[in-house]
Structures are given as structure tokens and as C-alpha cells.
Design a protein around this motif. Structure first.
Motif, mmCIF file in Angstrom:
data_model
loop_
_atom_site.group_PDB
_atom_site.id
_atom_site.type_symbol
_atom_site.label_atom_id
_atom_site.label_comp_id
_atom_site.label_asym_id
_atom_site.label_seq_id
_atom_site.Cartn_x
_atom_site.Cartn_y
_atom_site.Cartn_z
ATOM 1 N N PHE A 12 0.833 -1.205 0.000
ATOM 2 C CA PHE A 12 0.000 0.000 0.000
ATOM 3 C C PHE A 12 0.871 1.260 0.000
ATOM 4 C CE2 PHE A 12 -2.822 3.178 1.840
ATOM 5 C CZ PHE A 12 -3.988 2.950 1.146
ATOM 6 N N GLN B 54 2.896 1.549 -3.295
ATOM 7 C CA GLN B 54 2.066 1.995 -4.427
ATOM 8 C C GLN B 54 1.660 3.456 -4.278
ATOM 9 O OE1 GLN B 54 0.267 -2.137 -6.160
ATOM 10 N NE2 GLN B 54 -1.151 -0.738 -5.232
ATOM 11 N N LEU C 227 2.235 6.317 -6.977
ATOM 12 C CA LEU C 227 1.185 7.231 -7.441
ATOM 13 C C LEU C 227 1.645 8.687 -7.314
ATOM 14 C CD1 LEU C 227 -1.776 7.527 -8.408
ATOM 15 C CD2 LEU C 227 -2.405 7.795 -6.020
ATOM 16 N N VAL D 60 -3.979 9.868 -17.258
ATOM 17 C CA VAL D 60 -4.194 10.156 -15.825
ATOM 18 C C VAL D 60 -5.463 9.452 -15.341
ATOM 19 C CG1 VAL D 60 -4.648 11.974 -14.132
ATOM 20 C CG2 VAL D 60 -2.958 12.337 -15.916
ATOM 21 N N LEU E 129 -4.804 5.857 -14.806
ATOM 22 C CA LEU E 129 -3.999 5.635 -13.605
ATOM 23 C C LEU E 129 -4.871 5.720 -12.345
ATOM 24 C CD1 LEU E 129 -1.188 5.380 -12.206
ATOM 25 C CD2 LEU E 129 -1.136 7.861 -12.170
ATOM 26 N N LEU E 130 -5.695 6.777 -12.285
ATOM 27 C CA LEU E 130 -6.520 6.970 -11.093
ATOM 28 C C LEU E 130 -7.541 5.846 -10.930
ATOM 29 C CD1 LEU E 130 -7.045 10.836 -11.146
ATOM 30 C CD2 LEU E 130 -5.455 9.518 -9.750
ATOM 31 N N THR F 153 -5.714 2.803 -9.721
ATOM 32 C CA THR F 153 -5.281 2.986 -8.325
ATOM 33 C C THR F 153 -6.456 2.738 -7.399
ATOM 34 O OG1 THR F 153 -3.705 4.652 -9.037
ATOM 35 C CG2 THR F 153 -4.211 4.612 -6.700
ATOM 36 N N SER G 250 -7.200 -0.860 -7.221
ATOM 37 C CA SER G 250 -6.160 -1.527 -6.428
ATOM 38 C C SER G 250 -6.427 -1.362 -4.937
ATOM 39 C CB SER G 250 -4.796 -0.940 -6.796
ATOM 40 O OG SER G 250 -3.815 -1.407 -5.923
ATOM 41 N N VAL G 251 -6.775 -0.136 -4.546
ATOM 42 C CA VAL G 251 -7.033 0.129 -3.120
ATOM 43 C C VAL G 251 -8.221 -0.702 -2.638
ATOM 44 C CG1 VAL G 251 -7.791 1.907 -1.476
ATOM 45 C CG2 VAL G 251 -5.970 2.417 -3.109
ATOM 46 N N GLY H 65 -4.638 -6.668 -6.285
ATOM 47 C CA GLY H 65 -4.479 -5.233 -6.073
ATOM 48 C C GLY H 65 -3.153 -4.733 -6.603
ATOM 49 N N MET I 22 -2.630 -2.177 -10.062
ATOM 50 C CA MET I 22 -1.891 -0.913 -10.012
ATOM 51 C C MET I 22 -0.781 -0.909 -11.065
ATOM 52 S SD MET I 22 -1.513 1.962 -8.304
ATOM 53 C CE MET I 22 -0.278 3.251 -8.165
ATOM 54 N N GLN I 23 -0.105 -2.043 -11.190
ATOM 55 C CA GLN I 23 1.015 -2.096 -12.132
ATOM 56 C C GLN I 23 0.505 -2.027 -13.587
ATOM 57 O OE1 GLN I 23 3.952 -1.644 -10.630
ATOM 58 N NE2 GLN I 23 2.643 -1.765 -8.819
ATOM 59 N N LEU J 244 -0.226 1.515 -14.283
ATOM 60 C CA LEU J 244 0.989 2.294 -14.535
ATOM 61 C C LEU J 244 1.527 2.036 -15.941
ATOM 62 C CD1 LEU J 244 2.783 1.881 -11.097
ATOM 63 C CD2 LEU J 244 2.099 4.034 -12.134
ATOM 64 N N ARG K 223 -0.745 3.744 -18.368
ATOM 65 C CA ARG K 223 -0.568 5.196 -18.240
ATOM 66 C C ARG K 223 0.689 5.640 -19.002
ATOM 67 N NH1 ARG K 223 0.812 9.690 -17.313
ATOM 68 N NH2 ARG K 223 1.798 10.844 -15.678
ATOM 69 N N LYS L 146 0.944 8.035 -22.274
ATOM 70 C CA LYS L 146 1.785 9.224 -22.134
ATOM 71 C C LYS L 146 2.782 9.291 -23.297
ATOM 72 C CE LYS L 146 4.831 11.356 -18.717
ATOM 73 N NZ LYS L 146 5.178 11.410 -17.322
#
Lengths: 648, 254
Positions: free
Chosen positions: A632, A635, A639, B206, B209-210, B213, B216-217, B231, B235-236, B239, B242, B246
Motif C-alpha cells: 500500500f 504503491q 502514485l 491520468v 492511472l486513477l 489505483t 487496487s485500493v 491489487g 496498479m502495475q 501504470l 498510463r 503518455k
């Protein structure tokens, strides 16, 4: 019994012996109120007095040299005193004074204008330093002849109060006004002990006698007003309206006025509830009302009696006036809802509401001296807050991955304190460094009372608070009064525990310092002086384990404690230790290896300063949680890195 | 879409950028997880993971200071590394990827100029963002309506995003010009069609990514090892995509 009755009767007389009749007009443009106040005071003690001290708290905001300003450094709960402009300051100025109808202005002096104010014996000699000048938070009226026991006197005061830009409880923001400590208020006369009157300190709050109040407040017509007491009449003029409030048996009077207030109402049993909230907080009304009802129910259970008044007002100040938030007055308190987006799992606004309401018991009705014994209202009330919050919500912070109740918060805060103080001190006697006042006045009593509750059992524990409330409501209880109730209700050990909590740094810290589980080795050597046969196939008895546990008492209390051992096969084994002689060893055999050993598994001693050493884990169970936590955080760093490198 | 396809075709550039992200993750994760496990395993917290873990283990002594210093230094290092890698990436976007040694050579060659460009474009961006924040904050501060701070926060964030995209557009153009001219060049031109495409890719990157994220949370804050792995992977993936989007926005301007 007869004597006791007489003592009770006499000590409750002051509630009937004081009357305030105040009439003021608010000038929103000048940020001022002006008007007259008639105080009728009867000397109900058996000692005469030749002075009448008046609290003029608002003068604590009149410059940066008052006791309040010097002690606080111009800061209060993260809000700052506005010293850039004169209009940021406040004051309470007495312009005329009559005693029993005769002009007595020449007999009135602000405390720091007197040549040797300490000699009056009105405040404690050690509560002020010579470099603090001027402080006009006390006014002294010298009487031409002593007021004898049983005699009454009437003071008619013409006064003007200028509100400061709000940063500490009271003041204004634009057209918003929070009127706390806004009028000259007579100190408490304690007979032979003299007047109990203190300068306005940063860390202490207030102490006054119960009285009958009648307050007429004239405000612009478009203003909405909330106040202590019951609305008795409302009259209107061309551009103004006058609201008259009256109430018996309160020891302070507060009000708020704003042309943007919105009002929500509800009921709890016999109590009409009012919520004054700012525009934009419509979505928080339900949460605030729920918290208020949780408080009413929780404190009724803790103290054994319902809130007795028929009205209660909760004020939710705008964030720009957040300095006014989180403050208690009789029948009216201010909460704090930082944002309408505050997640439901973050119950800090609810906890503030519950806490401030709770002060209507611990301060409002049990009117202990906050200057000298802050723990009696803040400490007991913080326990009440955690109790009521746990009762209704269970947790203050409630997320799937993070749960924390009020007792956790208190224990964490208290165990972080390493300073030299203890709760039984006057507010200004705490060392300014190290968070002593907040940790010892709020957190330590909270977690020690929880420990006492666990030790005595809920029923016996509640009996203490029920007795204390029944015996001392609408009076001024002292620490000895409370300790007397504890002793009478729960015995010497309970009284000793509370007394040591208050007047010593004694702590509880039980620890498991060793927990070893070894396979029983085969017997080697001589048996009955002859070589014992060795069974090579059975070099080790794999089904038997020798277990050793060593526990220590690193604290100052020697109370019995239980120890629990969990074995790999799921079974448990329990021991009890009397907590004496510093340490103790437990040994036992088992057919399964030990997984963990824990002392005080039910957390009876909730105030134990270190949980870390309460157990030795031989087979960790929380590895996955630790890994998750590390993922957590990592990450989160990823971010933040990504967001901050957007333009690269 | 042409730019996206082109970047996807030569996915090594995206992989390099993502590997930097992964290295950052590991640089933080390995010491942290080692510490957490070591600090908790034999104690009460080895059996009960409660909120008390944070003050008793993490905030004890210099623990918090040590972790803060470590995170700041790691962050700074990876920030500079990102600027360094961009030299090789922009060179490859103009031409094509010609092997890692060449990539590193170009990165080193352009690093000082890219660092200057970054500072030159970042400072006014920060100032303008601060002004926007201060102005919206002041509006919120003066309104009795408590919904206004929320509204102003959204306005302030939107302005910050728009400013970031505009400055990123100039910054990107400047970096291409710098590589082509072999000396530091600046750009303050906006070409409508390219700008809109650039902005669309940036916003998508963006948003992606958000979203990931957040997902993941959701997984990480619930029980179960499977969810923990999910999770982390989410996230990976977020990324990686993203960075892909980009780079597509950069490719559009090459």
C-alpha cells in the motif's frame, strides 16, 4: 442524617442565590454588543466579603500580552489570533456600575490596574508572571462595607463587548457571531476559602455559580439566533428583533447569531433538538442529529439520568469560524463538521458532537472547577465520549482496513506521554512541552476509567457514576467528592487506583519476556545410578513439548493478571499471576507446540502502556497484513511520483 | 490512434519507463516489508494487527523520521532518473530504438539540457497553479456556503490539470526541438490539432492511472492474499497503460 441534609441544603443554595438579567444589542458592523446587566447576588456562606470579582474573559483577546495570549502564543487548536488589524482584537469594557442603585464606578478596577493585585487573594499567586501586563480578565468591585452572610447585593452594569476575529471559542467571522464569555460574570464565593476566581488561561476553561438567567438579545431582523435557555418572547421593530431567553440552574449563557444560519429540528424523549448549520451542510444534518441522539442516550446510561432540560441546541459553525467549534456551554454546544465530503467512516465530527454534548453533564450539571481540576470535566467527559461512541457506533474510525475506537485513541495518546506531570494539577501548572495537559486531562482518565470498568465489571462501574451524578448534580463537586463515591461504591482498591491515576505517574505495563516451546529430549544418563537404556529409534519424543513462559510486571500496580497460551493444535491453556515480585515463570508440558503466549488477553488493563510486549508470537499470523501495508505504502509512493512527474 | 499504435509496436520504451516505476516500487517495498515483518513478527502484533501497531512500532523513536528521509531521498533520485531517461526516450521517439547502450548514451547527453528545460517549465507552472489555488481558496474562504470549498477545490484541480497539460505540451515540444538542434530550445506555441490530441492522450493516461489505483485500493483494503496480489497487479497494469498513453502523446508531437 439531619446534619447531612442541612449541609446538602446549604451547599445547594447558591443555585438559587444568583440572578442575571441582561439586555444587549448586537451591532454586526462594529462587531460589538452593548447593553446593561443586572446581577443580584446573595452571600449564602457564613463569611462576609468586601470585594466582588467579575470575570471579563473577553479582555483575554484585547492584546498580545494578556495571560491567555502569552500562554497560547496567539494560537488555539490550529487557529491564529488576528493581530494584523485592530478589529481582530476584542474586549469587554465596563462603562458604568451601580451597587444597590448607587453609582459605584469609582469602586471598580481592572485587576492589572491595581498596584498589588496578588494581595487581594482572588487568584492564585503562582498563576501569573510579572511580565504579563496588562491582563484585564478580572474586574474588582470594592464594597464600601462588607456584605454579611445572608445579605444580597444588586450590581447594575453598563458594558460593551467587542468580539475578536474568532480563533478561540468566541468571536466573529464576517456576519457570524459566537457569543461565549461575552458578559461580566461574577466569580464563585466559597466562604472561608474566599473567592474562586482565576485569570483567563490558555489551557483552562470556566467555573461559575448556577443562576437564573434572563437575556434579551436585539439583533438585525434577518438574523437567526440560537441560545442557552428557552425563548420566552420575540418582538420586532423596524429593522431589528428582540429575543428574550430565560432559564434556571445554568452557570453560563451563550448564544450565536448569523444571517446565514439554517435550522433543523428533531426530538429526543422530552428534549427539543435544534441544529444550526451553515448553507452547504444540508447533507450532514442526519449525521449530526444521529450523533446528538447517541450522546443523549449514552450519557443518560452512564450517569443514570436523562438530560433534564427541555431544549438543546447544537451549533455547526462554518469552517471559516472553525475556532468557534468544539466548545461547550449549558444547553448549547458547538460541534465541527470540517467538510460535507467527510467520509462516513471518519466519525471525528460525531465524536466532537458527543463530547461537547457530554459536557452538559461533566461541566454543565456536575459543575466541577475546570481551572483547578480539568480532569473532572475533560477526563470524565472524554471517557463518556468514548463510552457513548462505542455504545452507538463501535468505532470512531471505521474502515475495512483500519478500525479505532475512542479508547484506542486515548491509550495511544496517553502512552506517548513521557513528561513529569499527572492529571491532578491546575490547568496552568502543566508543563507547556510534551502535550501533558491534553494527554493527562483527557486521555489518561479515559483509559484508566475503562480499566476500572473492566476491573469492576460494568454494573459496579456504572453504579459509581450514577451515585456521583445523583449526589452532586447542580453542585460543584471536588476530586475528594468523586474519590469518596468511588470508595463508598467500589472499595479501597478502586479508590486507590483512581487516586494514583490522578496524583502519580504510576502506570501499568505487563509483558511476556520469554516464551519457548521445545520438544522433550530423550532421557540420557543414569537412572537409579545405572545407565539407562537408549532407544535409538526414539531419540526424541515428537509428541511432547516442554514450554516455558516468563512474564514481568514492569509497571507500578500489582494487580492479578491472566496469561493465555495458544498451541498449534488450536487448544489454549490459561494461567493467573498475582502480579507481585516483579516476574514469574510458568512451565508446562503439552502435546502440541506453543504458537503464542499473551498476558492480559482480554485487555482488562486497557491502560497498559505497551501492547507490543504483551505477547510473544512464535508463529506469526499477520504476515499478510504487513505485506499489504508495505504494498500500500509503496504503491502510494508510485502514485505520488506519477502525479508529480506529470509534465516530465 | 496512429501514435498509440506506433508506441505499442515499439513497446520497449514503455517497458523501460514501467521498469523504472517497478524499481521505485521495489526500492520502497523491500525495506518496508522487511522492517514491518521484523518489527512485528515476535510481538503482540505478530498475532493481532491493530491500529496500535502504528504508534508503537512505526512512530517509536526515530522510526518516522528515518522512513520519511528514506522516502524523500528515494523520490528525489527517481525524479532525476526520470528526467535522465527522457533523453533516450525522446531520441528514440524521433528515430527508433537503437539498443540500450545507445539509449543510455543519448540519455546522458541530453540530461543537463532536459534538467534545465524541466526547471524552466516547472517554475511558472508551480507559480500559476499556486495563484489559481490561492484565488479559489480565497473565494471559498469568503463564502458562507460550505459547499463552496468543495466546488473551488474541483475548480482549482481542473485549472491545475489544464495548466499541467499546456506546460507539458510546451515542455515536450521544447525537448524535441532541443534534441533536433543539439542545444537548449524553448517553445510556447500551441498548435490546435496537435494540442487536442496531446491533451486527450494525457487526460486518458491520468484517468486510467486513477481508475486502476482506486481499484487496487479496493482490493488491498480487503482480506485475502489473492486480493492482495490482484491489487498489486491492477496498479502495475494501470501504470503500464498510463506510460503507454503518455508516450503516445509525446509521439504525436515527434
Amino acid at each position: 442524617m439531619k446534619k447531612l441534609f442541612l449541609i446538602l441544603l446549604v451547599t445547594s443554595l447558591p443555585a438559587l442565590a444568583l440572578d442575571y438579567n441582561i439586555s444587549i444589542t448586537l451591532n454586526p458592523k462594529e462587531k460589538k454588543i452593548s447593553g446593561t446587566e443586572t446581577i443580584t447576588w446573595q452571600n449564602t456562606t457564613d463569611t462576609a466579603t468586601d470585594v466582588l470579582p467579575l470575570h471579563l474573559y473577553m479582555n483575554g483577546f484585547s492584546n498580545n500580552r494578556s495571560v491567555f495570549a502569552m500562554e497560547s502564543g496567539g494560537k488555539h487548536r490550529g487557529n491564529r489570533m488576528d493581530v494584523k488589524e485592530v478589529k481582530g482584537f476584542g474586549y469587554c469594557k465596563i462603562s458604568a456600575l451601580q451597587l444597590n442603585g448607587e453609582d459605584a464606578m469609582s469602586a471598580f478596577h481592572y485587576i492589572s490596574d491595581l498596584p498589588n493585585p496578588e494581595s487581594l487573594g482572588v487568584f492564585w499567586k503562582d498563576e501569573i508572571s510579572k511580565r504579563i501586563r496588562p491582563d484585564r480578565t478580572i474586574g474588582i468591585v470594592r464594597l464600601s462595607k462588607p456584605l454579611a452572610p445572608g445579605e444580597s447585593i444588586t450590581l447594575k452594569i453598563t458594558f460593551e463587548t467587542k468580539f475578536p476575529r474568532v480563533f478561540a471559542r468566541t468571536g466573529y467571522w464576517k456576519s457570524f457571531f459566537m457569543g461565549g464569555q461575552w458578559f461580566p460574570k461574577i466569580a464563585v464565593f466559597q466562604g472561608e476559602k474566599g473567592w474562586n476566581c482565576h485569570l483567563f488561561h490558555y489551557r483552562s476553561e470556566f467555573f461559575a455559580d448556577f443562576a437564573h438567567y434572563t437575556v434579551a438579545l436585539t439583533v438585525p431582523k434577518n438574523y437567526v439566533v440560537g441560545a442557552t435557555g428557552y425563548l420566552k418572547s420575540e418582538t420586532t421593530a423596524e429593522n431589528t428583533k428582540t429575543l428574550t431567553f430565560a432559564v434556571d440552574n445554568v452557570h453560563d449563557f451563550a448564544w450565536t447569531a448569523w444571517d446565514h444560519w439554517k435550522v433543523a429540528t428533531d426530538n429526543w424523549k422530552h428534549v427539543k433538538l435544534f441544529l444550526l448549520y451553515p448553507p452547504g451542510h444540508e447533507g450532514t444534518v442526519q449525521r449530526q442529529m444521529e450523533a446528538l441522539k447517541a450522546a443523549l442516550s449514552g450519557y443518560a446510561e452512564l450517569c443514570g439520568e436523562d438530560y433534564p432540560y427541555k431544549k438543546f441546541t447544537l451549533v455547526d459553525p462554518p469552517m471559516q469560524a472553525s475556532g468557534a467549534g468544539g466548545m461547550e456551554y449549558p444547553m448549547l454546544v458547538t460541534g465541527m463538521f470540517p467538510s460535507p465530503l467527510t467520509p462516513v467512516g471518519v466519525r471525528i465530527p460525531e465524536a466532537v458532537i458527543v463530547h461537547e454534548f457530554g459536557h452538559n453533564y461533566f461541566y454543565g450539571m456536575l459543575a466541577s472547577n475546570e481551572f483547578e481540576n480539568a480532569w473532572m470535566d475533560e477526563g470524565m467527559n472524554s471517557f463518556g465520549t468514548a463510552y457513548a461512541m462505542e455504545r452507538h457506533y463501535k468505532y470512531d474510525l471505521d474502515f475495512p482496513f483500519l478500525k479505532m475506537d475512542g479508547f484506542d485513541e486515548a491509550r495511544i495518546g496517553y502512552s506517548s506521554y513521557k513528561g513529569p506531570d499527572f492529571p491532578g494539577k491546575a490547568a496552568w501548572e502543566f508543563s507547556p512541552a510534551g502535550g501533558g495537559y491534553s494527554n493527562l486531562s483527557y486521555n489518561k482518565p479515559t483509559i484508566y476509567f475503562r480499566t476500572l470498568e473492566n476491573m469492576l465489571g460494568k454494573e459496579k462501574f456504572l453504579q459509581i457514576f450514577h451515585t456521583y451524578f445523583a449526589k452532586y448534580k447542580f453542585r460543584h463537586p471536588t476530586p475528594e467528592d468523586f474519590l469518596g463515591v468511588v470508595k463508598e461504591t467500589a472499595g479501597d482498591q478502586a479508590e486507590d487506583f483512581v487516586r494514583r491515576m490522578l496524583y502519580t505517574r504510576d502506570k501499568i505495563d505487563y509483558a511476556v519476556t520469554k516464551a519457548v516451546s521445545r520438544q522433550t529430549p530423550p532421557f540420557l544418563g543414569l537412572k537409579n545410578f545405572k545407565a539407562a537404556p537408549v532407544d535409538k529409534k526414539k531419540t526424541k519424543d515428537k509428541k511432547n513439548f516442554q514450554n516455558t513462559i516468563i512474564v514481568e510486571n514492569r509497571g507500578d500496580f500489582q494487580y492479578p493478571v491472566s496469561i493465555e497460551v495458544r498451541l498449534k493444535d488450536g487448544s489454549t491453556k490459561s494461567f493467573t499471576w498475582d502480579g507481585k515480585n516483579g516476574w514469574h515463570r510458568f512451565e508446562f508440558d503439552s502435546t502440541s507446540a506453543m504458537k503464542m503466549a499473551i498476558i492480559d488477553p482480554k485487555r482488562v488493563y486497557a491502560c497498559d502502556v505497551s501492547l507490543k510486549n504483551n505477547a510473544i508470537t512464535l508463529e506469526p499470523q499477520t504476515g499478510s497484513s504487513m505485506t499489504k501495508l508495505a504494498i500500500f505504502v509503496s504503491q502510494l509512493v508510485q502514485l505520488v511520483f506519477n502525479i508529480s512527474s506529470l509534465s516530465i | 490512434m496512429k501514435a498509440l499504435k506506433s508506441v505499442l509496436k515499439d513497446h520497449r520504451l514503455v517497458t523501460i519507463l514501467y521498469l523504472q516505476e517497478l524499481a521505485l516500487f521495489l526500492a520502497v517495498f523491500i525495506p518496508l516489508t522487511t522492517w514491518f515483518h521484523a518489527a512485528s513478527s515476535k510481538t503482540y502484533f505478530g498475532t493481532f494487527f491493530t491500529v496500535d501497531f502504528f504508534p508503537e512500532i512505526l512512530a517509536k523513536g526515530s522510526g518516522l523520521l528515518a522512513i520519511s528521509t528514506f522516502l524523500i531521498l528515494t523520490f528525489l533520485f527517481f525524479f532525476l532518473l526520470r528526467i535522465f531517461l527522457m533523453g533516450g526516450i525522446f531520441d528514440s521517439l524521433i528515430g527508433k530504438y537503437a539498443g540500450f547502450p545507445h539509449f543510455l548514451h543519448e540519455s546522458a547527453q541530453h540530461f543537463p539540457r532536459f534538467l534545465i528545460l524541466f526547471l524552466v517549465y516547472s517554475i511558472p507552472l508551480l507559480i500559476l497553479t499556486a495563484i489559481a489555488g490561492k484565488t479559489t481558496g480565497s473565494i471559498a474562504q469568503n463564502s458562507p456556503n460550505q459547499a463552496m470549498p468543495v466546488t473551488m477545490m474541483l475548480v482549482s484541480r481542473s485549472i491545475a490539470i489544464i495548466l499541467s497539460i499546456v506546460f507539458s505540451f510546451w515542455h515536450t515540444n521544447a525537448r524535441f526541438k532541443t534534441i533536433l538542434n543539439h542545444k537548449t530550445k524553448f517553445s510556447l506555441a500551441i498548435r490546435g490539432k496537435f494540442f487536442l490530441g496531446f491533451a486527450a492522450y494525457q487526460l486518458a493516461s491520468v484517468a486510467f492511472l486513477l481508475l486502476f489505483t482506486w481499484l487496487s485500493v479496493q482490493f488491498l483494503t480487503n482480506a485475502g492474499t489473492g486480493l492482495m496480489v490482484a491489487g498489486f497487479l491492477l496498479m502495475q497494469i494501470g501504470l503500464y497503460v498510463r506510460n503507454l498513453l503518455k508516450l503516445a502523446s509525446y509521439k504525436l508531437l515527434s
